[in-house]
Motif scaffolding. Structure first.
Motif, PDB file in Angstrom:
ATOM      1  N   TYR A  31      37.697 114.349 115.010  1.00  0.00           N
ATOM      2  CA  TYR A  31      37.169 113.569 115.573  1.00  0.00           C
ATOM      3  C   TYR A  31      36.188 115.016 116.048  1.00  0.00           C
ATOM      4  O   TYR A  31      36.170 115.757 116.497  1.00  0.00           O
ATOM      5  N   ARG A  52      29.656 101.877 113.060  1.00  0.00           N
ATOM      6  CA  ARG A  52      28.982 103.196 111.597  1.00  0.00           C
ATOM      7  C   ARG A  52      27.607 103.428 111.683  1.00  0.00           C
ATOM      8  O   ARG A  52      26.968 102.858 111.946  1.00  0.00           O
ATOM      9  N   LEU A  59      23.129 107.607 120.615  1.00  0.00           N
ATOM     10  CA  LEU A  59      24.487 106.853 121.054  1.00  0.00           C
ATOM     11  C   LEU A  59      24.659 106.171 122.560  1.00  0.00           C
ATOM     12  O   LEU A  59      25.262 105.264 122.718  1.00  0.00           O
ATOM     13  N   ALA A 196      23.348 111.090 116.647  1.00  0.00           N
ATOM     14  CA  ALA A 196      24.966 111.467 116.343  1.00  0.00           C
ATOM     15  C   ALA A 196      24.639 113.095 114.756  1.00  0.00           C
ATOM     16  O   ALA A 196      23.075 112.692 115.010  1.00  0.00           O
ATOM     17  N   ALA A 200      28.628 108.413 110.367  1.00  0.00           N
ATOM     18  CA  ALA A 200      30.553 108.617 111.038  1.00  0.00           C
ATOM     19  C   ALA A 200      30.875 107.045 111.470  1.00  0.00           C
ATOM     20  O   ALA A 200      29.905 106.020 111.440  1.00  0.00           O
ATOM     21  N   VAL A 202      32.625 105.106 114.469  1.00  0.00           N
ATOM     22  CA  VAL A 202      32.640 104.836 116.496  1.00  0.00           C
ATOM     23  C   VAL A 202      34.177 105.309 116.486  1.00  0.00           C
ATOM     24  O   VAL A 202      34.389 103.598 115.618  1.00  0.00           O
ATOM     25  N   GLU A 203      34.773 105.830 116.814  1.00  0.00           N
ATOM     26  CA  GLU A 203      36.435 106.133 116.934  1.00  0.00           C
ATOM     27  C   GLU A 203      36.694 105.208 118.307  1.00  0.00           C
ATOM     28  O   GLU A 203      37.154 104.263 118.371  1.00  0.00           O
ATOM     29  N   SER A 221      33.656 109.058 120.128  1.00  0.00           N
ATOM     30  CA  SER A 221      34.287 110.129 119.750  1.00  0.00           C
ATOM     31  C   SER A 221      33.682 109.486 118.245  1.00  0.00           C
ATOM     32  O   SER A 221      33.991 108.091 118.037  1.00  0.00           O
ATOM     33  N   LEU A 222      33.080 110.205 117.270  1.00  0.00           N
ATOM     34  CA  LEU A 222      32.798 109.732 116.240  1.00  0.00           C
ATOM     35  C   LEU A 222      34.630 110.555 115.156  1.00  0.00           C
ATOM     36  O   LEU A 222      34.962 111.451 115.101  1.00  0.00           O
TER      37      LEU A 222
END
Length: 313
Positions: A31, A52, A59, A196, A200, A202-203, A221-222
């Protein structure tokens, strides 16, 4: 001779080809946790969990009132320093040049008068109608007025020129310093609203608008697609045949099979790896191996179980 060679070849041991090794593994994500080097109040979050984002997409943003004011102050200082540098390269203003020229004309007029007075005093002194003292005073007046004319002529020439080279060099250094300060101020301002670094998913978003974020604390967190890798564990007897760059096949439940490339082989052995609990492998040494997608990123979710097939050699 040929039967003898054939007989000797028959005595050589056959080279055994190992069977493909079927292992259980899982997907793991690396990550990218994005924060700001400065502390502040979180003003805005542009993403949410599961989004996404493309590379360069905004961000989040911290409150930037103070940093923006500081940047504007540095920019004003730079503009003032640049204006002073430009002014040093110029001569006096036209009105100032005109004033010097007028004082020079007055001095020239005074010189002509003192020269005429000297001539009269010289004639009178020759005829004994004037004292030597008056003649000396007239000569001194001429020298004084000539010096005044020369001084004003030099002042006029200097007024046409710019500042001295050392003054200009010093001001150029000030301008360079202000430009660096502006770059730093712009960087600090940009750090309050990071983008970003790559495409990625986005977790996780860790903060909400209005919360205080400490310096360096991750806000988002990406997980870039290229940061997903396979993790599996190879028994020690088969480790010698495996090299970084080798291809392995993988598959998972209800997903098409794919191929990955070995990117890492651990140098130290472990015992039974995580998520594998078979009694047969509990007392065997295994080595952690990682593999990444070859032609494309692995379309797997972190933690997803994966079946890995290591070709025999």
């Amino acid at each position: 001779m040929k039967p003898l060679v054939a007989c000797l070849l028959c005595l050589l041991p056959a080279v055994a080809v190992a069977e493909p090794l079927r292992l259980q593994g899982y997907a793991e994500g690396e990550y990218v946790r994005v924060g700001s080097p400065s502390a502040g109040i979180l003003a805005h979050v542009a993403v949410k969990d599961g989004d996404r984002v493309a590379a360069g997409a905004p961000l989040f943003a911290l409150d930037a009132v103070i940093e923006r004011a500081a940047r504007d102050q540095v920019r004003a200082d730079l503009e003032r320093a640049e204006a002073q540098l430009a002014d040093l390269g110029k001569g006096k203003r036209p009105d100032e040049l005109k004033a010097i020229a007028e004082r020079k004309a007055e001095a020239q007029a005074a010189l002509r008068l003192s020269e005429a007075t000297l001539k009269r005093q010289d004639v009178l002194a020759r005829a004994d109608y004037a004292s030597r003292a008056r003649l000396d005073e007239a000569r001194a007046a001429v020298e004084r007025d000539r010096a005044q004319v020369r001084r004003l002529e030099a002042e006029y020439r200097t007024a046409l020129l710019g500042a001295r080279p050392d003054e200009i060099a010093a001001q150029e250094a000030v301008v360079g310093q202000k430009r660096l300060e502006l770059l730093k101020a712009d960087k600090r301002l940009a750090d309050l609203a990071p983008a970003a670094p790559a495409g990625a998913v986005v977790e996780k978003v860790y903060y909400r608008p209005g919360e205080f974020v400490a310096a360096g604390q991750p806000v988002v967190s990406l997980l870039p697609p290229g940061n997903v890798k396979l993790v599996f564990f190879v028994p020690e007897p088969r480790l010698g045949a495996l090299r970084v760059g080798d291809a392995v096949a993988y598959g998972c439940d209800r997903c098409p099979p794919g191929e990955a490339e070995v990117s890492f082989i651990a140098a130290q052995a472990e015992y039974t790896p995580p998520v594998i609990y078979s009694v047969e492998s509990r007392d065997k040494l295994v080595f952690r191996v990682e593999a990444r997608g070859r032609a494309a990123a692995l379309a797997l979710n972190p933690g997803q179980p994966v079946d890995v097939v290591v070709p025999g050699k």
